[in-house]
Design an enzyme around this catalytic site. Structure first.
Site, short mmCIF file in Angstrom:
data_model
loop_
_atom_site.label_atom_id
_atom_site.label_comp_id
_atom_site.label_asym_id
_atom_site.label_seq_id
_atom_site.Cartn_x
_atom_site.Cartn_y
_atom_site.Cartn_z
N CYS A 98 0.81 -1.23 0.00
CA CYS A 98 0.00 0.00 0.00
C CYS A 98 0.84 1.28 0.00
O CYS A 98 0.67 2.15 -0.84
CB CYS A 98 -0.99 -0.01 1.16
SG CYS A 98 -0.28 0.13 2.82
N HIS A 106 -2.74 1.41 6.76
CA HIS A 106 -3.09 1.32 5.34
C HIS A 106 -3.23 2.72 4.76
O HIS A 106 -3.69 3.65 5.43
CB HIS A 106 -4.39 0.55 5.13
CG HIS A 106 -4.64 0.22 3.68
ND1 HIS A 106 -3.92 -0.73 3.00
CD2 HIS A 106 -5.51 0.75 2.78
CE1 HIS A 106 -4.34 -0.80 1.75
NE2 HIS A 106 -5.29 0.10 1.58
N HIS A 151 -5.78 1.98 -4.47
CA HIS A 151 -4.79 1.44 -3.53
C HIS A 151 -4.37 0.03 -3.91
O HIS A 151 -4.95 -0.60 -4.79
CB HIS A 151 -5.36 1.46 -2.10
CG HIS A 151 -6.57 0.57 -1.90
ND1 HIS A 151 -6.96 0.09 -0.66
CD2 HIS A 151 -7.49 0.06 -2.77
CE1 HIS A 151 -8.05 -0.65 -0.78
NE2 HIS A 151 -8.39 -0.69 -2.05
#
Length: 346
Positions: A258, A307, A319
């Site tokens: 990520c 994240h 993402h």
């Protein structure tokens, strides 16, 4: 509103990017695929367990990234200290040679008591002038010696600092090894759970994942504009990576985790941001509301800030979501991860 079209899928050079991470969600061993038992009601929670393990793996990945970032910085610092120590050693060697040559010259020309030299001198005035010059030379010699000793102490200090940093680097490298083993163990456990499912159940999970990946072809991003040219350039770079696989610890250009995606994309725009999601969470201006986000802003997710992705417009995040998935668009509201805040870079 404008509808996003998925960029051209990766060519053959990307198809080989298969790791235990990327393949975990759909891997079928010959033994597991040979039978298709009836669904077991006790397996209903397997996918939820696997998703939780993937979440743990992504959280551990960000800790791994943080340790690796620190180790890389420390490695550069140690190299700088060692280079400086080597240069200082060279300067000391040269200074020692000069002092030694001067001392040897004094020894060869000396030997008589100064009073006796004056008594035997045919020209006392010239002798006194010479003696005064020798005193000044002696003062310079003393100053040079003091400078040498000071430099020598500095060199010892630099070497001690470099040694301490090397010990810290060794400790960090061991930590990296532990975190890598932790991630790999978590992914192996996820794979073990997946292998307990029937071929039909695994195929259903794979189809769900493929459907989520293909949804990027139809996502409606609206007509929102980025807040700056750099944010727009970073977002454009990230959009060009749609379809690339999630691989833990990867930061492009053909696979990402990520924070690897967001840091790589901003780097393409000429902007350096921290490597980890936690570091990126404090890298710019905090945006507290989803409604205030603009395309190119970072979206920080989960209470531990583990994240991150790009706000893509119209409530969507772009993402690298988890192992077994691809870089893709998803609804923030349906991502299953709580929104913490946004970050506007620059």
């Amino acid at each position: 509103m404008a509808s996003h079209r998925r960029p051209k899928q990766p060519g053959p050079r990307y198809t080989g990017v298969l790791t235990a991470t990327a393949a975990a969600a759909v891997a079928l061993s010959p033994q597991a695929a040979s039978a298709d038992p009836l669904p077991d009601p006790n397996k209903k929670g397997v996918k939820a367990q696997v998703d939780r393990l993937y979440e743990q793996a992504t959280q551990a990945t960000e800790k791994y990234n943080g340790a690796r970032e620190k180790a890389d910085a420390l490695r550069k610092h140690v190299a700088t200290l060692q280079d400086a120590a080597a240069r200082k050693q060279g300067e000391l060697n040269e200074l020692r040679d000069r002092i030694g040559a001067a001392a040897a010259g004094q020894y060869r020309s000396g030997g008589l008591d100064p009073a006796l030299q004056l008594l035997l001198s045919g020209d006392p005035d010239t002798y006194l002038e010479t003696a005064s010059a020798l005193d000044r030379a002696g003062e310079r010699q003393t100053a040079a010696l003091q400078h040498f000793l000071s430099q020598q102490r500095g060199l010892r200090q630099q070497r001690r600092e470099a040694l301490g940093q090397l010990r810290e680097l060794d400790s960090l490298q061991k930590e990296l090894g532990r975190r890598k083993s932790e991630i790999q163990g978590t992914l192996r456990e996820a794979q073990r759970l997946l292998n307990t499912l029937s071929a039909k159940e695994r195929a259903r999970i794979a189809e769900e994942e493929d459907r989520a990946n293909r949804a990027s072809e139809r996502v409606d991003l609206g007509n929102e504009a980025s807040t700056s040219e750099r944010a727009a350039a970073a977002f454009a770079a990230a959009k060009s990576r749609v379809g690339m696989p999630y691989v833990w610890g990867a930061s492009g250009p053909s696979s990402f985790d990520c924070s690897g995606l967001t840091s790589w994309a901003y780097r393409q725009a000429g902007v350096t941001i921290p490597r980890t999601s936690q570091g990126q969470a404090g890298a710019g201006t905090r945006i507290g509301s989803l409604d205030a986000l603009k395309p190119g802003d970072l979206v920080i997710m989960r209470s531990d800030l583990s994240h991150v992705g790009f706000y893509a417009g119209n409530g969507q995040i772009l993402h690298a979501p988890k192992p077994g998935a691809q870089v893709r668009y998803e609804s923030i509201a349906r991502s299953g991860m709580p929104f913490m805040w946004g970050v506007r870079i620059g």
